[in-house]
Design a protein around this motif. Structure first.
Motif, PDB file in Angstrom:
ATOM      1  N   TYR A 136     -46.699   7.670-104.822  1.00  0.00           N
ATOM      2  CA  TYR A 136     -46.787   8.623-105.935  1.00  0.00           C
ATOM      3  C   TYR A 136     -48.237   8.967-106.247  1.00  0.00           C
TER       4      TYR A 136
ATOM      5  N   ASP B 284     -34.226   7.784-102.880  1.00  0.00           N
ATOM      6  CA  ASP B 284     -34.592   8.520-104.088  1.00  0.00           C
ATOM      7  C   ASP B 284     -33.671   8.121-105.242  1.00  0.00           C
TER       8      ASP B 284
ATOM      9  N   HIS C 282     -33.327   7.052-108.902  1.00  0.00           N
ATOM     10  CA  HIS C 282     -34.051   7.113-110.172  1.00  0.00           C
ATOM     11  C   HIS C 282     -33.379   6.215-111.216  1.00  0.00           C
TER      12      HIS C 282
ATOM     13  N   THR D 196     -39.446   9.619-113.926  1.00  0.00           N
ATOM     14  CA  THR D 196     -39.633   9.934-112.504  1.00  0.00           C
ATOM     15  C   THR D 196     -38.826  11.160-112.085  1.00  0.00           C
TER      16      THR D 196
ATOM     17  N   SER E 189     -40.209  13.511-109.384  1.00  0.00           N
ATOM     18  CA  SER E 189     -40.788  12.864-108.210  1.00  0.00           C
ATOM     19  C   SER E 189     -39.688  12.449-107.248  1.00  0.00           C
ATOM     20  N   GLU E 190     -40.057  12.371-105.975  1.00  0.00           N
ATOM     21  CA  GLU E 190     -39.139  11.817-104.980  1.00  0.00           C
ATOM     22  C   GLU E 190     -39.526  10.368-104.739  1.00  0.00           C
ATOM     23  N   LEU E 191     -38.613   9.467-105.007  1.00  0.00           N
ATOM     24  CA  LEU E 191     -38.879   8.044-104.857  1.00  0.00           C
ATOM     25  C   LEU E 191     -38.439   7.547-103.481  1.00  0.00           C
ATOM     26  N   PHE E 192     -39.024   6.436-103.080  1.00  0.00           N
ATOM     27  CA  PHE E 192     -38.572   5.768-101.867  1.00  0.00           C
ATOM     28  C   PHE E 192     -38.390   4.288-102.182  1.00  0.00           C
TER      29      PHE E 192
END
Length: 319
Positions: free
Chosen positions: A180, A249, A251, A256, A259-262
């Motif tokens: 991020y 992704d 959440h 968030t 944003s794209e999470l991993f």
């Protein structure tokens, strides 16, 4: 000598009696040290928690101020009700039968921060310090494509590098979250490989979900999110999500949403290194000596980056 049956992190702490577990980067970083602190407490050692704080430490009540820039926060310490990670941890510790003091360091430069560490080492008879980072910023040496948000982590690293205790270690928890902030995680792994070659990498250690440490960590993160609903910890929430088997992704807070999470299993793994070895590899840590506030730290890091002829090019982890 290390063995498979005893991870190097715990082998290095085997003879320690009083261990200071300190959040290096501020915010909720100290929560990343909670599983380690529980394990050490259960092994009969004294585990103390501290954190580089984002609250204004010298505005806290005089009853909890140990010295200018240092406070002993407890579960009943008055303060900002919207954001006070040290008190959130102290409240959780109290509810679960642990000593409820969490020391808060002012967000400051290396020189005053080192003096505060030395004060705690003396007052608590500390013989080991473990800096914990929620993320991987602390593992950057300076010439990477991005350093993330290094100021607080590097101030803590430089401060403790000048503190004389028998054992000084670094534990990073949350591999992947710093994407991020632009961190290249292939370079994180490259740095760990270099530390391994020099004998300073102490290996990786997973927090088992069904362990006492894992269960209590998840409960602590959930509790902290309840008492800090407007600013829940993205880093510790990500670690908790990974620990419960979520992936990609996934959440868990509106913070968030854009944003794209991993989320991935490596987020719940401690990557551990020798602190002195990590400090020696830094290309600019010596420039932070003598800094008296965090703005000087930020300025000197920026100056170093401006002077670099180039940075290491980004590379992808093969997939």
């Amino acid at each position: 000598m290390f063995t498979l049956a005893e991870p190097p992190l715990f082998a290095r702490l085997r003879d320690a009696r009083s261990v200071l577990i300190a959040g290096a980067g501020g915010g909720f970083d100290v929560f990343a040290g909670l599983p380690l602190g529980i394990a050490l407490t259960d092994a009969g050692k004294r585990a103390h928690f501290a954190n580089l704080s984002f609250v204004t430490v010298d505005h806290l009540p005089s009853s909890v101020r140990v010295a200018p820039g240092l406070a002993a926060v407890r579960s009943d310490t008055p303060g900002n009700d919207d954001y006070f990670p040290e008190r959130a941890l102290a409240m959780w510790l109290s509810r679960n039968g642990f000593p409820d003091t969490v020391y808060a360091f002012a967000k400051t430069g290396v020189k005053p921060l080192r003096a505060l560490y030395r004060r705690l080492v003396r007052d608590l008879d500390i013989d080991a310090i473990v800096l914990v980072d929620g993320g991987t910023d602390i593992l950057m040496r300076g010439d990477e494509a991005s350093l993330g948000t290094p100021e607080e982590d590097m101030a803590s690293l430089a401060a403790v590098a000048g503190v004389d205790v028998p054992v000084r270690l670094v534990a990073s928890l949350g591999f992947g979250i710093d994407a991020y902030h632009g961190i290249c995680h292939a370079q994180v792994l490259e740095n760990l490989a270099a530390l391994s070659r020099s004998g300073h990498y102490l290996g990786a250690l997973s927090i088992p979900r069904e362990s006492r440490e894992g269960t209590l960590f998840l409960d602590a993160v959930a509790y902290a999110n309840r008492v800090t609903p407007r600013r829940p910890s993205i880093v510790q929430g990500s670690v908790g999500a990974a620990l419960t088997g979520r992936f990609g992704d996934a959440h868990f807070t509106e913070r968030t949403g854009n944003s794209e999470l991993f989320i991935n299993p490596l987020m719940s793994v401690y990557f551990t290194v020798d602190l002195a070895g990590l400090a020696e590899r830094s290309l600019y840590l010596d420039r932070l000596e003598g800094t008296r506030n965090i703005w000087e730290v930020s300025s000197r890091i920026a100056e170093f980056r401006d002077e670099l002829p180039s940075t290491r090019p980004r590379r992808a982890i093969p997939h």
